[in-house]
Scaffold this active site. Structure first.
Site, PDB file in Angstrom:
ATOM      1  N   ARG A  47     -59.168 -37.663  44.083  1.00 33.13           N
ATOM      2  CA  ARG A  47     -59.588 -37.459  45.478  1.00 33.13           C
ATOM      3  C   ARG A  47     -58.375 -37.208  46.363  1.00 33.13           C
ATOM      4  O   ARG A  47     -58.420 -36.436  47.310  1.00 33.13           O
ATOM      5  CB  ARG A  47     -60.406 -38.660  45.987  1.00 33.13           C
ATOM      6  CG  ARG A  47     -60.670 -38.612  47.484  1.00 33.13           C
ATOM      7  CD  ARG A  47     -61.877 -39.443  47.944  1.00 33.13           C
ATOM      8  NE  ARG A  47     -61.937 -40.780  47.393  1.00 33.13           N
ATOM      9  CZ  ARG A  47     -61.135 -41.795  47.730  1.00 33.13           C
ATOM     10  NH1 ARG A  47     -60.194 -41.627  48.640  1.00 33.13           N
ATOM     11  NH2 ARG A  47     -61.276 -42.978  47.166  1.00 33.13           N
ATOM     12  N   TYR A  99     -71.243 -18.631  63.541  1.00 35.49           N
ATOM     13  CA  TYR A  99     -71.938 -19.195  62.395  1.00 35.49           C
ATOM     14  C   TYR A  99     -72.825 -20.337  62.891  1.00 35.49           C
ATOM     15  O   TYR A  99     -72.340 -21.248  63.569  1.00 35.49           O
ATOM     16  CB  TYR A  99     -70.914 -19.693  61.366  1.00 35.49           C
ATOM     17  CG  TYR A  99     -71.588 -20.389  60.216  1.00 35.49           C
ATOM     18  CD1 TYR A  99     -72.422 -19.672  59.355  1.00 35.49           C
ATOM     19  CD2 TYR A  99     -71.426 -21.744  60.002  1.00 35.49           C
ATOM     20  CE1 TYR A  99     -73.065 -20.312  58.312  1.00 35.49           C
ATOM     21  CE2 TYR A  99     -72.069 -22.385  58.951  1.00 35.49           C
ATOM     22  CZ  TYR A  99     -72.892 -21.664  58.119  1.00 35.49           C
ATOM     23  OH  TYR A  99     -73.531 -22.293  57.090  1.00 35.49           O
ATOM     24  N   LYS A 196     -67.291 -17.666  50.316  1.00 35.71           N
ATOM     25  CA  LYS A 196     -67.612 -16.263  50.566  1.00 35.71           C
ATOM     26  C   LYS A 196     -66.611 -15.360  49.826  1.00 35.71           C
ATOM     27  O   LYS A 196     -66.568 -15.396  48.630  1.00 35.71           O
ATOM     28  CB  LYS A 196     -67.644 -16.022  52.078  1.00 35.71           C
ATOM     29  CG  LYS A 196     -68.449 -17.096  52.859  1.00 35.71           C
ATOM     30  CD  LYS A 196     -69.925 -17.117  52.523  1.00 35.71           C
ATOM     31  CE  LYS A 196     -70.683 -18.327  53.070  1.00 35.71           C
ATOM     32  NZ  LYS A 196     -70.510 -18.625  54.481  1.00 35.71           N
TER      33      LYS A 196
HETATM   34  C1  LIG Z   1     -70.742 -19.660  55.289  1.00 39.09           C
HETATM   35  C2  LIG Z   1     -69.941 -19.846  56.511  1.00 39.09           C
HETATM   36  C3  LIG Z   1     -69.567 -21.131  56.931  1.00 39.09           C
HETATM   37  C4  LIG Z   1     -69.997 -22.390  56.227  1.00 39.09           C
HETATM   38  O1  LIG Z   1     -69.449 -22.495  54.964  1.00 39.09           O
HETATM   39  P1  LIG Z   1     -70.138 -23.286  53.752  1.00 39.09           P
HETATM   40  O2  LIG Z   1     -69.201 -23.053  52.633  1.00 39.09           O
HETATM   41  O3  LIG Z   1     -71.507 -22.713  53.551  1.00 39.09           O
HETATM   42  O4  LIG Z   1     -70.225 -24.720  54.176  1.00 39.09           O
HETATM   43  C5  LIG Z   1     -68.770 -21.224  58.069  1.00 39.09           C
HETATM   44  N1  LIG Z   1     -68.382 -20.129  58.766  1.00 39.09           N
HETATM   45  C6  LIG Z   1     -68.732 -18.883  58.383  1.00 39.09           C
HETATM   46  C7  LIG Z   1     -68.271 -17.725  59.180  1.00 39.09           C
HETATM   47  C8  LIG Z   1     -69.521 -18.702  57.262  1.00 39.09           C
HETATM   48  O5  LIG Z   1     -69.882 -17.453  56.895  1.00 39.09           O
END
Ligand SMILES: *Cc1c(COP(=O)(O)O)cnc(C)c1O
Length: 374
Positions: A47, A99, A196
């Site tokens: 951790r 977001y 992403k």
């Molecule tokens: C997907 C996304 C998030 C959140 O991320 P997670 O990995 O789903 O928790 C935050 N900001 C943007 C611009 C995103 O596309």
């Protein structure tokens, strides 16, 4: 080293014990102490730190041109670590269009911890300036922002924030460190959903905070990471490191494809608006051209005939999968307002598109086929 080289060599993770060129996955949760009680490997307990996570963090810091990074189990966990550096009574300025999880965090969770917030049009620096209060401690921005591809001027926002003694943070998920390095414009912290483009294959959830300086603020983030425990697994970190090796080339191709798809939609009679910062008439085009290397792989479009036609397009494409999220090799399309829920301000005829790495002509043919049926 340039970005392409950094992506591969900032931390290559080669293993002197086995001779492995590709880093092993270290699943051990605990690490050996020496006779004198010290930790010769630098690792104690997973951790607090682990070889795969350390390598990922070094790579992310190098790509952003930052001093240090902390990896989290999701983008949202990374955002929470940033907000948790604040105190009750502090005020945050955030984008009105961003977001939806960021806005929901401030409105539905953090407001109960007495964090105050204002939602403003971040594309308008005057609106940001006017929202400053004596207790403003953070400007949290996002550019290009969800789902309207809003562009904010990072240099202007940084100046306004710093003049008020506030930290300036950018969610750099859509641009990635390949298309945009916010530290060049004075930003203090960069946040990513590594789920992403950085992972890039829609198979790992993760997040990161990158800091311009390894200062007290970053120590606070590190404490929240290691004591709060919202950390990614070694395998997640390994997958992210693997994704990063091709990130510079993927981002280039995503952007090239997106420009072509955007142009096709722009010229189509059944599309009444295309939101893509690479189009010369996008309101943020000039700023985007100044602060980004590429315009990225995300775009939105508004379908003639309202939400019914929009849903028909989203559910009728063959190559674009109707699904949320973005940044994978496969193209995705979604009716955004219905994902965002009852608080949404997104137009109901808007489709958000993640342009993947398929051949752009195949993507355009797919869209042309369904649009012809409307
Ligand atoms: C997907 C996304 C998030 C959140 O991320 P997670 O990995 O789903 O928790 C935050 N900001 C943007 C611009 C995103 O596309």
């Amino acid at each position: 080293m340039r970005l392409e080289t950094l992506a591969i060599h900032a931390d290559d993770g080669q293993d002197p014990h086995s001779g492995a060129v590709v880093p092993p996955i270290n699943l051990s949760t605990t690490f050996l102490r020496a006779e004198d009680g010290s930790y010769p490997s630098g690792n104690v307990y997973t951790r607090a730190g682990n070889p795969n996570r350390n390598g990922l963090e070094r790579t992310l810091a190098a790509l952003e041109g930052g001093a240090a990074a902390a990896a989290f189990a999701s983008g949202q966990a990374a955002s929470y670590a940033i907000f948790q550096t604040l105190q009750p009574g502090d005020h945050v300025i955030a984008p009105a269009v961003a977001y939806h999880g960021t806005i929901s965090s401030l409105r539905d969770v953090l407001s109960r911890w007495q964090l105050e917030f204002s939602l403003v049009d971040m594309a308008n620096p005057d609106a940001v300036r006017e929202a400053i209060r004596p207790n403003t401690r953070m400007i949290f921005s996002e550019t290009p922002a969800n789902p309207m591809l809003t562009i904010c001027d990072l240099e202007a926002i940084s100046e306004i924030g710093h003049a008020a003694g506030a930290l300036v943070v950018v969610d750099n998920t859509w641009a990635t460190p390949i298309a945009q390095n916010p530290f060049q414009f004075g930003v203090d912290l960069v946040m990513h959903s590594t789920t992403k483009y950085i992972g890039g294959h829609s198979d790992v959830l993760g997040g990161a905070v990158v800091a311009r300086e390894e200062n007290e603020l970053f120590e606070r983030i590190r404490l929240i990471q290691t004591i709060g425990g919202g950390v990614p697994s070694p395998f997640d970190c390994w997958l992210l490191q693997r994704g990063i090796r091709t990130l510079p080339y993927r981002m280039r191709a995503h952007s090239e494809n997106a420009i072509k798809v955007a142009q096709f939609l722009y010229d189509h009679p059944m599309i009444e608006g295309v939101l893509y910062p690479g189009l010369p008439d996008h309101p943020g085009h000039e700023i985007a051209a100044r602060q980004m290397r590429y315009f990225g792989g995300m775009l939105s479009c508004q379908v003639v005939g309202g939400p019914e036609n929009a849903r028909r397009v989203a559910s009728g494409t063959k190559l674009f999968a109707q699904a949320t999220s973005l940044g994978g090799t496969e193209s995705l399309i979604e009716h955004r307002a219905s994902v965002e829920g009852p608080h949404t301000t997104t137009p109901h005829n808007l489709l958000r598109v993640s342009v993947g790495l398929e051949h752009p002509d195949d993507l355009i043919e797919d869209l042309a086929t369904i649009l012809a049926t409307l």
